[in-house]
Write a protein that holds these residues in place. Sequence first.
Motif, PDB file in Angstrom:
ATOM      1  N   SER A 105       0.799  -1.234   0.000  1.00  0.00           N
ATOM      2  CA  SER A 105       0.000   0.000   0.000  1.00  0.00           C
ATOM      3  C   SER A 105       0.823   1.272   0.000  1.00  0.00           C
ATOM      4  O   SER A 105       0.277   2.359  -0.227  1.00  0.00           O
ATOM      5  CB  SER A 105      -0.910   0.027   1.235  1.00  0.00           C
ATOM      6  OG  SER A 105      -0.129   0.124   2.418  1.00  0.00           O
ATOM      7  N   GLU A 151       1.269   5.976   2.686  1.00  0.00           N
ATOM      8  CA  GLU A 151       0.165   6.891   2.980  1.00  0.00           C
ATOM      9  C   GLU A 151      -0.791   6.264   3.984  1.00  0.00           C
ATOM     10  O   GLU A 151      -1.238   5.116   3.786  1.00  0.00           O
ATOM     11  CB  GLU A 151      -0.597   7.238   1.708  1.00  0.00           C
ATOM     12  CG  GLU A 151       0.128   8.209   0.801  1.00  0.00           C
ATOM     13  CD  GLU A 151       0.351   9.547   1.488  1.00  0.00           C
ATOM     14  OE1 GLU A 151      -0.576  10.034   2.183  1.00  0.00           O
ATOM     15  OE2 GLU A 151       1.462  10.091   1.356  1.00  0.00           O
ATOM     16  N   SER A 171      -3.922   6.596   4.553  1.00  0.00           N
ATOM     17  CA  SER A 171      -5.212   6.151   4.002  1.00  0.00           C
ATOM     18  C   SER A 171      -5.066   4.807   3.298  1.00  0.00           C
ATOM     19  O   SER A 171      -5.914   3.914   3.440  1.00  0.00           O
ATOM     20  CB  SER A 171      -5.756   7.202   3.022  1.00  0.00           C
ATOM     21  OG  SER A 171      -4.848   7.390   1.940  1.00  0.00           O
ATOM     22  N   GLY A 172      -4.001   4.630   2.545  1.00  0.00           N
ATOM     23  CA  GLY A 172      -3.786   3.365   1.854  1.00  0.00           C
ATOM     24  C   GLY A 172      -3.466   2.235   2.813  1.00  0.00           C
ATOM     25  O   GLY A 172      -3.917   1.098   2.633  1.00  0.00           O
ATOM     26  N   ASP A 225      -6.716   1.229   4.528  1.00  0.00           N
ATOM     27  CA  ASP A 225      -7.588   0.524   3.589  1.00  0.00           C
ATOM     28  C   ASP A 225      -7.119  -0.915   3.387  1.00  0.00           C
ATOM     29  O   ASP A 225      -7.917  -1.861   3.452  1.00  0.00           O
ATOM     30  CB  ASP A 225      -7.607   1.269   2.254  1.00  0.00           C
ATOM     31  CG  ASP A 225      -8.561   0.622   1.254  1.00  0.00           C
ATOM     32  OD1 ASP A 225      -9.779   0.881   1.349  1.00  0.00           O
ATOM     33  OD2 ASP A 225      -8.090  -0.159   0.398  1.00  0.00           O
ATOM     34  N   ARG A 226      -5.810  -1.092   3.153  1.00  0.00           N
ATOM     35  CA  ARG A 226      -5.306  -2.449   2.882  1.00  0.00           C
ATOM     36  C   ARG A 226      -5.387  -3.334   4.120  1.00  0.00           C
ATOM     37  O   ARG A 226      -5.771  -4.514   4.030  1.00  0.00           O
ATOM     38  CB  ARG A 226      -3.849  -2.370   2.403  1.00  0.00           C
ATOM     39  CG  ARG A 226      -3.295  -3.700   1.870  1.00  0.00           C
ATOM     40  CD  ARG A 226      -4.086  -4.183   0.674  1.00  0.00           C
ATOM     41  NE  ARG A 226      -3.534  -5.415   0.120  1.00  0.00           N
ATOM     42  CZ  ARG A 226      -4.151  -6.145  -0.807  1.00  0.00           C
ATOM     43  NH1 ARG A 226      -5.332  -5.755  -1.280  1.00  0.00           N
ATOM     44  NH2 ARG A 226      -3.609  -7.250  -1.268  1.00  0.00           N
TER      45      ARG A 226
END
Length: 737
Positions: A666, A669, A671-672, A675-676
């Motif tokens: 990811s 970041e 946010s990434g 999310d992952r």
Amino acid sequence: MRRLFRVAAVGLLGLMFAHHGPLRAIDPPSSELSDDWVYEGLRDPKPPVVPANLANRVRNPIDAFLLAELGKKGLSFRPDAAPATLIRRITFDLTGLPPTPEEVAAFVTDPSDAAYEKLVDRLMASPHYGERMAQSWLDLVRFAETDGFKQDDPRPGAWLYRDYVIQSFQNDKPYDRFIQEQLAGDEMFPGDSQAAIATGMNRHYPDEYNAVNLEQRRIEILTDITDTVGSAVMGLTIGCARCHDHKFDPILQSDYFRIQAFFAGWGPVDQPVFRNADEKTAYEKRLQEWNSRTASLQAKQAELEKPYLKSAGAKSRQRFDAEYAKLLDLEPNQMTPLQIQIRSMIRNQVVNQPKANVPGTMKAPDKEAWTKLQQEMEAVAGPKPAAPPKGMMLTDVGPVAPVTHILRRGNWQTPGKVIEPGFLSAIDDRTADITPTATTTGRRKALALWLTQPDQPLTTRTIVNRLWQHHFGVGIVGTPNDLGVQGDRPTHVELLDWLARELVRQKWSLKAMHRMMVLSSAYRQASTHDAKSAEVDSGNALLWRQNRQRLDGESIRDAILAVTGKLNRAQGGPGVFPEVPADLKAIAKDWPVSKNEADRNRRSVYVFVKRNLRYPLFSLFDAPDRTETCGRRFVTTSAPQALMLLNDRLILQHAKDLASRVLTESGNEPSGIVDRAVRLCYSRAPMAEESHELQTFLKEQSVRLAATFPDAKVAFREAVVDLCHALLNTNEFLTID
């Protein structure tokens, strides 16, 4: 200690205090159902017509049976579960593993009935299907790779039975054949090595091989086999009739010993298992050549061993009274069948064990000479050809079995009248029709054929009830090993009988039955609460919603390895030894941790099953000890479970592995990363508020850790580890919704 944010704290509290599984509170089924209903023949019900307002929820006959009962109470199913929830549920159910984020994304894009059916078929074709389904059967037959009791000696070839079970489920072996092979594979399918391995079901009894009172040991073994077959295959507590007539069920003490008599010819054997005839021929040729080239050296070794074997054998022989010991001097044709059984147990202690242990008992000069001869053999002919694994199998000592007596009060010392093999009188009051073979009694074959008749009510009801329990958390009869009077009453007896008959119509295919169950609307519905339905049926006995299920210990470990990317999916072979917590290493001297990390990361079904030392994670999460049959695991919630997931060094390492994977896939970041990590652990995308909170945690935790890790990149990476550790501790990761 690391500070974990509130998501983990809430999850741990949920693990400790949340209720897992239905309460089963509802009015009993129809009063016309007798207490002895399970001994009656299978009904042949037709799927009922459901009210028009519920017809759109009927996907197959299972739904019709359930909705007909729900309609009487003014209830219906909950809506279908969200696609992400459903794919996680079905993937764990059929493979014991979580779906990948990519699999989830593909299904969420097209959650149609056709796509779902393709998903089910793909999962059933997965090699992990057999591994998942085998776990429950291994619980039932008390599979273990050690003896138990004080000695707890290893059983080197036990794993062959485990692999047989996995492949049987994977290949959808018809259930009647599956049972026949395990009870009488040697008699019914001679020459079939897998059928011979299958008889190992009857070798998984706990055993103290160095016992001195061998008649008592024999009876204890036969008792264990009888009780296990009764519970695992018939779904009855026939063991309650060993000392007297069953207090509640119509099972007589004579019935108990009629069943036990089928196994009276008990003859355990450990035989080499070859994959095919060519492998056997090649091995025998290599061994013959090696023996020929080393014959003189072997003879010298034997001379060195002789006095030690004589001394050890004499010492072991003295442990037995004269009547037992003299059996060693007789030929088989001079002994009764019972004496042959006793002699084999004595011989193991007096001859086989000393032979295996002799090098370690030699005096230094003799040991040095023996070792030198060993080295000379290797120099002359190379290493001795490795023998194939030996399967633990069961046969008979001959075509005639020892006499079976009804034991007064179940005491082996007070035998009563002689009894012949026969069936349960409440169902079939016949003495078995038995035809011996040249080497076996033919008794186990007769029992296997009786238990797998198409209209056999016990075998068919018991197995479909177990399949139902697997997918819905609790069986139609909530006590899967006791369908009798003291067990739970069936919530849907007509559905149970319809499923039992459907199993036979489907040619005993368990995959066909699994498929039907998971394709139903009943299975696919959400597990969300509904106040109106709960007022009528607080325990969800009528299945107006799906039940949430806590993952078992094996699935928790497998899921962690899967999401970290460390899971080794290799199949079969001897049991492996993952690391154990540091505080156990001092007492786990006979737990030789596998040197290869890949081996340590094998699926949990391949972890060595040691009776006196269950793998700690499995033990904490309610794995049975394998000393007796287990039809349904307890589901407990305890502080040690939460503390292990929080503090155990191995779990912390898994969190680091997960963080490494997340960062690799990811980037850096927040946010990434969030999310992952959420997609890997929860099989869904994070909600907006959830994503915001988790990103905030990453930033705040990085600041906190800066005092310990001045390098900002290192501090951030450690914060990601904490985030991953927290997700692995949450209730959502540990349960199937």
